[in-house]
Motif scaffolding. Structure first.
Motif, PDB file in Angstrom:
ATOM      1  N   ALA A  38      73.099  -0.211  80.286  1.00  8.74           N
ATOM      2  CA  ALA A  38      73.223   1.210  80.604  1.00  8.74           C
ATOM      3  C   ALA A  38      72.814   2.055  79.409  1.00  8.74           C
ATOM      4  O   ALA A  38      72.135   3.075  79.557  1.00  8.74           O
ATOM      5  N   SER A  39      73.180   1.615  78.207  1.00  6.72           N
ATOM      6  CA  SER A  39      72.830   2.407  77.024  1.00  6.72           C
ATOM      7  C   SER A  39      71.319   2.368  76.786  1.00  6.72           C
ATOM      8  O   SER A  39      70.719   3.347  76.361  1.00  6.72           O
ATOM      9  N   ARG A  40      70.700   1.226  77.090  1.00  4.69           N
ATOM     10  CA  ARG A  40      69.251   1.134  76.951  1.00  4.69           C
ATOM     11  C   ARG A  40      68.565   2.102  77.919  1.00  4.69           C
ATOM     12  O   ARG A  40      67.631   2.801  77.557  1.00  4.69           O
ATOM     13  N   PHE A  41      69.082   2.131  79.152  1.00 10.18           N
ATOM     14  CA  PHE A  41      68.515   3.036  80.140  1.00 10.18           C
ATOM     15  C   PHE A  41      68.707   4.485  79.702  1.00 10.18           C
ATOM     16  O   PHE A  41      67.786   5.289  79.733  1.00 10.18           O
ATOM     17  N   PHE A  42      69.923   4.793  79.227  1.00 15.09           N
ATOM     18  CA  PHE A  42      70.189   6.162  78.794  1.00 15.09           C
ATOM     19  C   PHE A  42      69.265   6.564  77.650  1.00 15.09           C
ATOM     20  O   PHE A  42      68.715   7.668  77.623  1.00 15.09           O
ATOM     21  N   SER A  43      69.058   5.658  76.689  1.00 12.42           N
ATOM     22  CA  SER A  43      68.252   6.078  75.544  1.00 12.42           C
ATOM     23  C   SER A  43      66.791   6.275  75.940  1.00 12.42           C
ATOM     24  O   SER A  43      66.127   7.181  75.446  1.00 12.42           O
ATOM     25  N   LEU A  44      66.291   5.423  76.867  1.00 12.75           N
ATOM     26  CA  LEU A  44      64.918   5.642  77.323  1.00 12.75           C
ATOM     27  C   LEU A  44      64.799   6.923  78.144  1.00 12.75           C
ATOM     28  O   LEU A  44      63.822   7.657  78.042  1.00 12.75           O
ATOM     29  N   LEU A  45      65.843   7.196  78.922  1.00 12.42           N
ATOM     30  CA  LEU A  45      65.855   8.433  79.702  1.00 12.42           C
ATOM     31  C   LEU A  45      65.894   9.639  78.750  1.00 12.42           C
ATOM     32  O   LEU A  45      65.156  10.607  78.913  1.00 12.42           O
ATOM     33  N   GLY A  46      66.744   9.537  77.749  1.00 13.66           N
ATOM     34  CA  GLY A  46      66.901  10.635  76.798  1.00 13.66           C
ATOM     35  C   GLY A  46      65.600  10.993  76.105  1.00 13.66           C
ATOM     36  O   GLY A  46      65.260  12.178  75.985  1.00 13.66           O
ATOM     37  N   VAL A  47      64.837   9.981  75.669  1.00 17.17           N
ATOM     38  CA  VAL A  47      63.596  10.300  74.964  1.00 17.17           C
ATOM     39  C   VAL A  47      62.484  10.705  75.923  1.00 17.17           C
ATOM     40  O   VAL A  47      61.456  11.216  75.495  1.00 17.17           O
ATOM     41  N   SER A  48      62.676  10.453  77.229  1.00 18.75           N
ATOM     42  CA  SER A  48      61.611  10.803  78.187  1.00 18.75           C
ATOM     43  C   SER A  48      61.800  12.166  78.826  1.00 18.75           C
ATOM     44  O   SER A  48      60.871  12.731  79.382  1.00 18.75           O
ATOM     45  N   ILE A  49      63.003  12.686  78.784  1.00 15.63           N
ATOM     46  CA  ILE A  49      63.281  13.915  79.533  1.00 15.63           C
ATOM     47  C   ILE A  49      62.677  15.108  78.780  1.00 15.63           C
ATOM     48  O   ILE A  49      62.918  15.278  77.592  1.00 15.63           O
ATOM     49  N   PRO A  50      61.822  15.881  79.437  1.00 19.35           N
ATOM     50  CA  PRO A  50      61.212  17.017  78.720  1.00 19.35           C
ATOM     51  C   PRO A  50      62.264  18.101  78.468  1.00 19.35           C
ATOM     52  O   PRO A  50      62.931  18.514  79.413  1.00 19.35           O
ATOM     53  N   ASN A  51      62.423  18.533  77.222  1.00 21.08           N
ATOM     54  CA  ASN A  51      63.487  19.507  76.950  1.00 21.08           C
ATOM     55  C   ASN A  51      63.183  20.867  77.579  1.00 21.08           C
ATOM     56  O   ASN A  51      64.092  21.619  77.888  1.00 21.08           O
ATOM     57  N   PHE A  52      61.882  21.148  77.817  1.00 21.04           N
ATOM     58  CA  PHE A  52      61.553  22.429  78.453  1.00 21.04           C
ATOM     59  C   PHE A  52      61.857  22.404  79.949  1.00 21.04           C
ATOM     60  O   PHE A  52      61.725  23.398  80.642  1.00 21.04           O
ATOM     61  N   TRP A  53      62.247  21.244  80.440  1.00 24.65           N
ATOM     62  CA  TRP A  53      62.710  21.146  81.824  1.00 24.65           C
ATOM     63  C   TRP A  53      64.236  21.034  81.858  1.00 24.65           C
ATOM     64  O   TRP A  53      64.899  21.686  82.662  1.00 24.65           O
ATOM     65  N   LEU A  54      64.771  20.227  80.938  1.00 20.77           N
ATOM     66  CA  LEU A  54      66.215  20.051  80.865  1.00 20.77           C
ATOM     67  C   LEU A  54      66.901  21.404  80.665  1.00 20.77           C
ATOM     68  O   LEU A  54      67.904  21.704  81.333  1.00 20.77           O
ATOM     69  N   GLY A  55      66.359  22.234  79.777  1.00 28.14           N
ATOM     70  CA  GLY A  55      66.947  23.548  79.490  1.00 28.14           C
ATOM     71  C   GLY A  55      67.098  24.393  80.749  1.00 28.14           C
ATOM     72  O   GLY A  55      68.213  24.787  81.111  1.00 28.14           O
ATOM     73  N   PRO A  56      65.991  24.677  81.452  1.00 23.71           N
ATOM     74  CA  PRO A  56      66.109  25.473  82.680  1.00 23.71           C
ATOM     75  C   PRO A  56      67.046  24.842  83.712  1.00 23.71           C
ATOM     76  O   PRO A  56      67.771  25.550  84.413  1.00 23.71           O
ATOM     77  N   MET A  57      67.064  23.499  83.802  1.00 22.11           N
ATOM     78  CA  MET A  57      67.946  22.857  84.782  1.00 22.11           C
ATOM     79  C   MET A  57      69.416  23.062  84.391  1.00 22.11           C
ATOM     80  O   MET A  57      70.278  23.279  85.251  1.00 22.11           O
ATOM     81  N   LEU A  58      69.714  22.981  83.086  1.00 22.83           N
ATOM     82  CA  LEU A  58      71.083  23.228  82.629  1.00 22.83           C
ATOM     83  C   LEU A  58      71.483  24.672  82.929  1.00 22.83           C
ATOM     84  O   LEU A  58      72.611  24.937  83.351  1.00 22.83           O
ATOM     85  N   ILE A  59      70.531  25.594  82.697  1.00 22.94           N
ATOM     86  CA  ILE A  59      70.805  27.004  82.997  1.00 22.94           C
ATOM     87  C   ILE A  59      71.121  27.161  84.486  1.00 22.94           C
ATOM     88  O   ILE A  59      72.082  27.820  84.876  1.00 22.94           O
ATOM     89  N   LEU A  60      70.298  26.498  85.307  1.00 24.61           N
ATOM     90  CA  LEU A  60      70.466  26.597  86.763  1.00 24.61           C
ATOM     91  C   LEU A  60      71.875  26.163  87.177  1.00 24.61           C
ATOM     92  O   LEU A  60      72.557  26.847  87.939  1.00 24.61           O
TER      93      LEU A  60
END
Lengths: 306, 284
Positions: free
Chosen positions: A131-153
């Motif tokens: 699970a931690s391996r999956f999380f770390s790969l997900l973390g480095v792949s997620i575009p922050n310019f998308w994560l930001g607006p989604m968190l705002i939403l």
């Protein structure tokens, strides 16, 4: 140790000089006439010539370079075309906000990665590790310019928990620092896991246990300390990377820092301010690398003797 | 601990998951435009911001353009930029890294100091600076990403060449009078290839993310050409009334970049099964 610090300083200064040279030359890479570019179409001939003279672009290149470096040493990077203020004064005003964001993001990253990485190392190849391996790969792949607006939403618009943008107290820091810290959390989880997993196999742990130390104490006293050395390096180096990541995060959240300032000045074609902002981030990064190396050498005597 | 000597389950799973995702994205980029029913630039202003429906599975954007069609065309941009950057930066970096590592001495010192300067700029800062002065255009984005991308390959190849050139088969070739370029090309570089492949996979993920970041900031691909990053930026002003605008392009970037990262990560295990066992850190 002093020798090492001097040696590293001697390596850093020429690089800082070359970085400054590269930033200086940026303005000369503008296709066509940089002054006409800054003033936009329809500028009067006299305006163009005045600004050219003001920026010193009518002087020989070597003189321009000399006064750029001379100014840099004195902390004078010229004046902003748009704000009419000294560039260094504007930078100084925006610098603290960026540092604050970077620090908060580092805290977020450590708060996630330390427990996750340590747990993964202890349960290697088990479900937590996967699970931690999956999380770390997900973390480095997620575009922050998308994560930001989604968190705002979700958290600002739907749940109304945090402000959408701006810098007004602790609540306004939460979403930007998660946005900026997630990728680093992924990277650090991986580092902490592999660094600790390596230590857990070393014979000194068996020795410590043979001498009567409990496994838990042996790990806490010895393995964690040794495993932290490479992690400290990554934390130091990545702090600088956060400064760049801040460019996007600050733009999303209208955070009044250096990154947003750079993007605004690019749009305004305020090139002296663009140069100043880029230089400020690059030199901070160089300084952080230097400090990290010195701390690393302090923690690990093998390095400074090399 | 017999299982430690092969690829452990999770390593193989990431490799496969990555490979499948990457192949799907490549196929969409190649053949997708043949299948999309709509032109990605056709405006339907009276239907703007329409939510997903049967006719438009991912809805319509702020100008009434079909989001699915724009994403399919956007895949071409992302994959095109990613591949161009990896190939150009990979070739340049490999060439300079091989020269640096094999020649050693002053050539090596000069080239490595040069990489230090490029590495002194964190992340995409230098790319932002370059595109800011050159102007926003596809070729400038590729150029800027190659300028920041070659360094990684150069460092990697140099390190590998330094190790490999000390091995006996290289000494034997030198003794037999084989000339340096041939030794590097025929004997050393084939041994570097697996590691390069990992770097290329991770590098392409980085390039796609960087292009999307630049386009998001308005410094990359310009409208009306569809780009995932620019689509998210446009969607930001409609988070309240039409969140699907930003949602779908983000998922596309996430899956593509994740696929490449999974692939690269799985390849590391394939090349170096020891890593999982000893917990060696990844070199990146």
């Amino acid at each position: 140790m002093t020798d090492y610090v001097i040696r590293r300083l001697a390596q850093t200064l020429p690089i800082a000089l070359l970085v400054a040279t590269l930033v200086f030359s940026l303005i000369h890479m503008i296709p066509g006439d940089p002054v006409e570019m800054m003033l936009g179409e329809g500028a009067q001939r006299s305006e163009v010539e005045n600004l050219r003279h003001e920026l010193g672009l009518d002087r020989p290149l070597i003189q321009q370079y000399g006064s750029f470096l001379g100014g840099l040493v004195k902390g004078d990077l010229g004046s902003s075309l748009h704000f009419g203020e000294p560039v260094t004064r504007i930078l100084a005003r925006h610098y603290p906000a960026t540092l604050e964001l970077a620090f908060a993001s580092m805290l977020v990253a450590l708060a996630i990665s330390l427990p996750l990485g340590i747990l993964a190392a202890f349960h290697r190849d088990g479900p937590i590790d996967h699970a931690s391996r999956f999380f770390s790969l997900l973390g480095v792949s997620i575009p922050n310019f998308w994560l930001g607006p989604m968190l705002i939403l979700v958290f600002s618009i739907q749940l109304n928990l945090f402000p959408v943008s701006g810098r007004s107290g602790l609540a306004s820091l939460v979403l930007p620092s998660i946005t900026l810290g997630t990728a680093l959390a992924g990277l650090l989880t991986r580092m902490i896991r592999s660094s600790l997993a390596e230590e857990l196999h070393k014979p000194y742990l068996a020795t410590a246990q043979a001498k009567g130390l409990s496994r838990r104490l042996a790990v806490v006293r010895h393995a964690l300390k040794n495993a932290s050395i490479p992690v400290v390096t990554i934390v130091g180096l990545q702090f600088g990377a956060l400064l760049t990541g801040a460019i996007i995060t600050e733009t999303i959240f209208a955070w009044p820092g250096l990154g947003r300032l750079i993007i605004q000045s690019i749009r305004l074609r305020d090139y002296p301010l663009v140069q100043g902002g880029i230089l400020a981030i690059a030199l901070t990064y160089l300084l952080l690398n230097l400090v990290t190396d010195v701390v690393y050498a302090y923690l690990d005597p093998r390095i400074r003797l090399r | 601990m017999a299982e430690d000597y092969g690829i452990p389950g999770s390593g193989r799973a990431t490799l496969w998951a990555g490979a499948v995702l990457v192949v799907v994205v490549l196929l969409i980029a190649l053949f997708g435009p043949l299948l999309t029913p709509y032109d990605p630039t056709t405006l339907r202003l009276e239907q703007r911001l329409e939510t997903p429906s049967l006719a438009h599975p991912l809805g319509l954007d702020e100008l009434g353009r079909d989001i699915l069609s724009r994403m399919v065309y956007g895949a071409r941009i992302s994959v095109g930029v990613g591949l161009s950057v990896v190939i150009l930066a990979g070739l340049l970096g490999t060439l300079l890294g091989a020269i640096s590592g094999y020649a050693g001495g002053r050539v090596d010192t000069v080239l490595m100091r040069l990489t230090d300067v490029f590495l002194a700029f964190p992340g995409i800062l230098l790319a932002i600076a370059l595109v800011a002065v050159l102007g926003p255009a596809l070729r400038h984005v590729v150029l800027a990403l190659v300028v920041i991308g070659w360094v990684g390959y150069a460092r990697l190849v140099r390190g590998q060449v330094l190790q490999i050139k000390e091995q006996e088969f290289v000494t034997a070739a030198q003794a037999a009078g084989v000339r340096a370029p041939r030794i590097v090309l025929r004997h050393i570089l084939p041994n570097v290839l697996p590691t390069l492949l990992v770097q290329a996979s991770l590098g392409m993920a980085g390039a796609i993310l960087a292009e999307a970041s630049l386009s998001f900031l308005g410094l990359g691909i310009q409208p009306p050409t569809p780009s995932w990053g620019a689509m998210i930026n446009a969607g930001r002003s409609h988070l309240l009334d039409a969140p699907h605008l930003a949602l779908f392009p983000g998922i596309a970037i996430l899956l593509t970049v994740m696929g490449l990262n999974f692939l690269g990560d799985g390849l590391v295990d394939l090349i170096n099964p020891r890593r999982r066992r000893s917990g060696e850190p990844r070199e990146d």
